[in-house]
Design a protein around this motif. Structure first.
Motif, PDB file in Angstrom:
ATOM      1  N   PHE A 213     -12.371 -10.044  22.283  1.00  0.00           N
ATOM      2  CA  PHE A 213     -13.320  -9.192  22.983  1.00  0.00           C
ATOM      3  C   PHE A 213     -12.626  -8.571  24.182  1.00  0.00           C
ATOM      4  CE2 PHE A 213     -16.073  -8.886  26.711  1.00  0.00           C
ATOM      5  CZ  PHE A 213     -16.977  -7.931  26.268  1.00  0.00           C
ATOM      6  N   ASN A 214     -12.853  -7.279  24.411  1.00  0.00           N
ATOM      7  CA  ASN A 214     -12.323  -6.669  25.623  1.00  0.00           C
ATOM      8  C   ASN A 214     -13.055  -5.378  25.959  1.00  0.00           C
ATOM      9  OD1 ASN A 214     -10.504  -5.785  23.287  1.00  0.00           O
ATOM     10  ND2 ASN A 214      -9.953  -4.301  24.854  1.00  0.00           N
ATOM     11  N   SER A 215     -12.863  -4.973  27.191  1.00  0.00           N
ATOM     12  CA  SER A 215     -13.393  -3.700  27.666  1.00  0.00           C
ATOM     13  C   SER A 215     -12.493  -2.585  27.154  1.00  0.00           C
ATOM     14  CB  SER A 215     -13.417  -3.721  29.191  1.00  0.00           C
ATOM     15  OG  SER A 215     -13.723  -2.443  29.693  1.00  0.00           O
ATOM     16  N   VAL A 216     -13.102  -1.490  26.736  1.00  0.00           N
ATOM     17  CA  VAL A 216     -12.340  -0.329  26.272  1.00  0.00           C
ATOM     18  C   VAL A 216     -12.395   0.781  27.316  1.00  0.00           C
ATOM     19  CG1 VAL A 216     -12.209   1.476  24.492  1.00  0.00           C
ATOM     20  CG2 VAL A 216     -12.715  -0.877  23.840  1.00  0.00           C
ATOM     21  N   SER A 217     -13.599   1.026  27.862  1.00  0.00           N
ATOM     22  CA  SER A 217     -13.799   2.154  28.763  1.00  0.00           C
ATOM     23  C   SER A 217     -14.990   1.872  29.677  1.00  0.00           C
ATOM     24  CB  SER A 217     -14.064   3.406  27.921  1.00  0.00           C
ATOM     25  OG  SER A 217     -14.514   4.483  28.701  1.00  0.00           O
ATOM     26  N   LEU A 218     -14.910   2.339  30.915  1.00  0.00           N
ATOM     27  CA  LEU A 218     -16.049   2.240  31.828  1.00  0.00           C
ATOM     28  C   LEU A 218     -16.917   3.492  31.783  1.00  0.00           C
ATOM     29  CD1 LEU A 218     -14.373   0.516  34.912  1.00  0.00           C
ATOM     30  CD2 LEU A 218     -15.809  -0.530  33.148  1.00  0.00           C
ATOM     31  N   ALA A 219     -16.317   4.628  31.437  1.00  0.00           N
ATOM     32  CA  ALA A 219     -17.064   5.878  31.370  1.00  0.00           C
ATOM     33  C   ALA A 219     -16.633   6.642  30.127  1.00  0.00           C
ATOM     34  CB  ALA A 219     -16.828   6.706  32.629  1.00  0.00           C
ATOM     35  N   PRO A 220     -17.351   6.553  29.026  1.00  0.00           N
ATOM     36  CA  PRO A 220     -18.594   5.788  28.854  1.00  0.00           C
ATOM     37  C   PRO A 220     -18.300   4.288  28.751  1.00  0.00           C
ATOM     38  CG  PRO A 220     -17.958   6.739  26.752  1.00  0.00           C
ATOM     39  CD  PRO A 220     -16.963   7.246  27.777  1.00  0.00           C
ATOM     40  N   PRO A 221     -19.326   3.451  28.968  1.00  0.00           N
ATOM     41  CA  PRO A 221     -19.118   2.007  28.912  1.00  0.00           C
ATOM     42  C   PRO A 221     -18.966   1.512  27.473  1.00  0.00           C
ATOM     43  CG  PRO A 221     -21.429   2.481  29.313  1.00  0.00           C
ATOM     44  CD  PRO A 221     -20.701   3.800  29.316  1.00  0.00           C
ATOM     45  N   LEU A 222     -17.727   1.187  27.080  1.00  0.00           N
ATOM     46  CA  LEU A 222     -17.434   0.763  25.710  1.00  0.00           C
ATOM     47  C   LEU A 222     -16.706  -0.578  25.728  1.00  0.00           C
ATOM     48  CD1 LEU A 222     -16.032   4.121  24.239  1.00  0.00           C
ATOM     49  CD2 LEU A 222     -18.365   3.211  24.019  1.00  0.00           C
ATOM     50  N   ILE A 223     -17.054  -1.428  24.758  1.00  0.00           N
ATOM     51  CA  ILE A 223     -16.372  -2.709  24.556  1.00  0.00           C
ATOM     52  C   ILE A 223     -15.922  -2.786  23.098  1.00  0.00           C
ATOM     53  CG2 ILE A 223     -17.582  -3.895  26.410  1.00  0.00           C
ATOM     54  CD1 ILE A 223     -18.507  -4.710  22.845  1.00  0.00           C
ATOM     55  N   LEU A 224     -15.075  -3.767  22.802  1.00  0.00           N
ATOM     56  CA  LEU A 224     -14.546  -3.925  21.449  1.00  0.00           C
ATOM     57  C   LEU A 224     -14.479  -5.405  21.108  1.00  0.00           C
ATOM     58  CD1 LEU A 224     -11.627  -2.212  19.768  1.00  0.00           C
ATOM     59  CD2 LEU A 224     -11.386  -4.635  20.205  1.00  0.00           C
ATOM     60  N   PHE A 225     -14.824  -5.743  19.872  1.00  0.00           N
ATOM     61  CA  PHE A 225     -14.595  -7.089  19.348  1.00  0.00           C
ATOM     62  C   PHE A 225     -14.322  -6.967  17.862  1.00  0.00           C
ATOM     63  CE2 PHE A 225     -18.984  -6.724  18.157  1.00  0.00           C
ATOM     64  CZ  PHE A 225     -19.190  -7.605  17.113  1.00  0.00           C
ATOM     65  N   SER A 226     -13.855  -8.061  17.245  1.00  0.00           N
ATOM     66  CA  SER A 226     -13.570  -8.017  15.819  1.00  0.00           C
ATOM     67  C   SER A 226     -14.207  -9.192  15.100  1.00  0.00           C
ATOM     68  CB  SER A 226     -12.058  -7.997  15.565  1.00  0.00           C
ATOM     69  OG  SER A 226     -11.468  -9.210  15.967  1.00  0.00           O
TER      70      SER A 226
ATOM     71  N   HIS B  88      -9.723  -8.090   9.488  1.00  0.00           N
ATOM     72  CA  HIS B  88     -10.880  -8.037  10.369  1.00  0.00           C
ATOM     73  C   HIS B  88     -11.513  -6.645  10.344  1.00  0.00           C
ATOM     74  CE1 HIS B  88      -9.516 -11.857  11.880  1.00  0.00           C
ATOM     75  NE2 HIS B  88     -10.543 -11.920  12.716  1.00  0.00           N
ATOM     76  N   GLU B  89     -12.709  -6.562  10.886  1.00  0.00           N
ATOM     77  CA  GLU B  89     -13.370  -5.289  11.112  1.00  0.00           C
ATOM     78  C   GLU B  89     -13.600  -5.174  12.613  1.00  0.00           C
ATOM     79  OE1 GLU B  89     -16.114  -3.573   8.146  1.00  0.00           O
ATOM     80  OE2 GLU B  89     -17.645  -3.937   9.685  1.00  0.00           O
ATOM     81  N   LEU B  90     -13.167  -4.053  13.185  1.00  0.00           N
ATOM     82  CA  LEU B  90     -13.330  -3.815  14.614  1.00  0.00           C
ATOM     83  C   LEU B  90     -14.669  -3.153  14.889  1.00  0.00           C
ATOM     84  CD1 LEU B  90      -9.835  -2.326  15.559  1.00  0.00           C
ATOM     85  CD2 LEU B  90     -10.599  -4.701  15.725  1.00  0.00           C
ATOM     86  N   TYR B  91     -15.319  -3.600  15.947  1.00  0.00           N
ATOM     87  CA  TYR B  91     -16.583  -3.014  16.391  1.00  0.00           C
ATOM     88  C   TYR B  91     -16.407  -2.494  17.800  1.00  0.00           C
ATOM     89  CZ  TYR B  91     -19.187  -4.623  12.416  1.00  0.00           C
ATOM     90  OH  TYR B  91     -19.649  -4.786  11.134  1.00  0.00           O
ATOM     91  N   ILE B  92     -16.699  -1.222  17.993  1.00  0.00           N
ATOM     92  CA  ILE B  92     -16.737  -0.641  19.327  1.00  0.00           C
ATOM     93  C   ILE B  92     -18.212  -0.445  19.647  1.00  0.00           C
ATOM     94  CG2 ILE B  92     -16.140   1.326  20.777  1.00  0.00           C
ATOM     95  CD1 ILE B  92     -13.642   1.669  18.987  1.00  0.00           C
ATOM     96  N   GLY B  93     -18.626  -0.991  20.771  1.00  0.00           N
ATOM     97  CA  GLY B  93     -20.016  -0.902  21.169  1.00  0.00           C
ATOM     98  C   GLY B  93     -20.190  -0.170  22.481  1.00  0.00           C
TER      99      GLY B  93
END
Length: 166
Positions: A46-59, A135-140
């Motif tokens: 799990f990690n942060s991808v972007s603050l603007a826009p607010p995006l996170i990622l996990f697999s 794995h499958e990556l999810y960006i939320g």
């Protein structure tokens, strides 16, 4: 320094051991099943991808029993575990058990299960899904979030422990 030649990637245990030297937080990703029951699994990717826009990622591992549930939903939650939640971490990492039995949780406005007493949580809408090896990556896109101030649980070198107090 011990070194492994990665020309033969069949030794995934050696790679896992090397990656274990990078400690990570521990979280539980949750969503709902097709018959409207909570489901989820322990994640350390799990990690942060972007603050603007607010995006996170996990697999999610392609063999995970709840992968189909995440694929059929537009929302999920990331429950960042507190140091006192080692048993919860273990329960959600164990396949083929009713993971929510006896667990305290509530359902967010978006319909995602949020576990009680976590260090922090994020409720997300699915921004993208991508195939990535086994794995499958999810960006939320983070829709809401909060934190309790509790010490987070961390995982490294095969061990769970509390994040050092400040």
């Amino acid at each position: 320094m011990a070194q492994t030649d990665f020309s033969d990637m069949s030794d995934t245990g050696a790679l896992r051991k090397t990656l274990g030297h990078f400690p990570t937080g521990v979280a539980i990703a949750t969503t709902m099943t097709a018959d409207n029951k909570p489901t989820g699994l322990t994640i350390s990717s799990f990690n942060s991808v972007s603050l603007a826009p607010p995006l996170i990622l996990f697999s999610i591992d392609l063999q995970a029993t709840c992968l189909a549930d995440f694929r059929q939903n537009d929302h999920f939650a990331i429950n960042i575990l507190s140091a006192e939640q080692t048993q919860l971490c273990t329960d959600f990492a164990t396949p083929d058990i009713p993971r929510f039995d006896g667990k305290a949780y509530h359902i967010s406005e978006e319909g995602t299960p949020l576990l009680e007493d976590v260090s922090a949580y994020l409720v997300c809408g699915v921004e993208a899904r991508h195939a990535a090896g086994d794995h499958e990556l999810y960006i939320g896109r983070v829709l809401r979030h909060g934190h309790s101030g509790k010490q987070p649980l961390i995982y490294g070198q095969g061990k769970l422990s509390a994040f050092p107090a400040s």
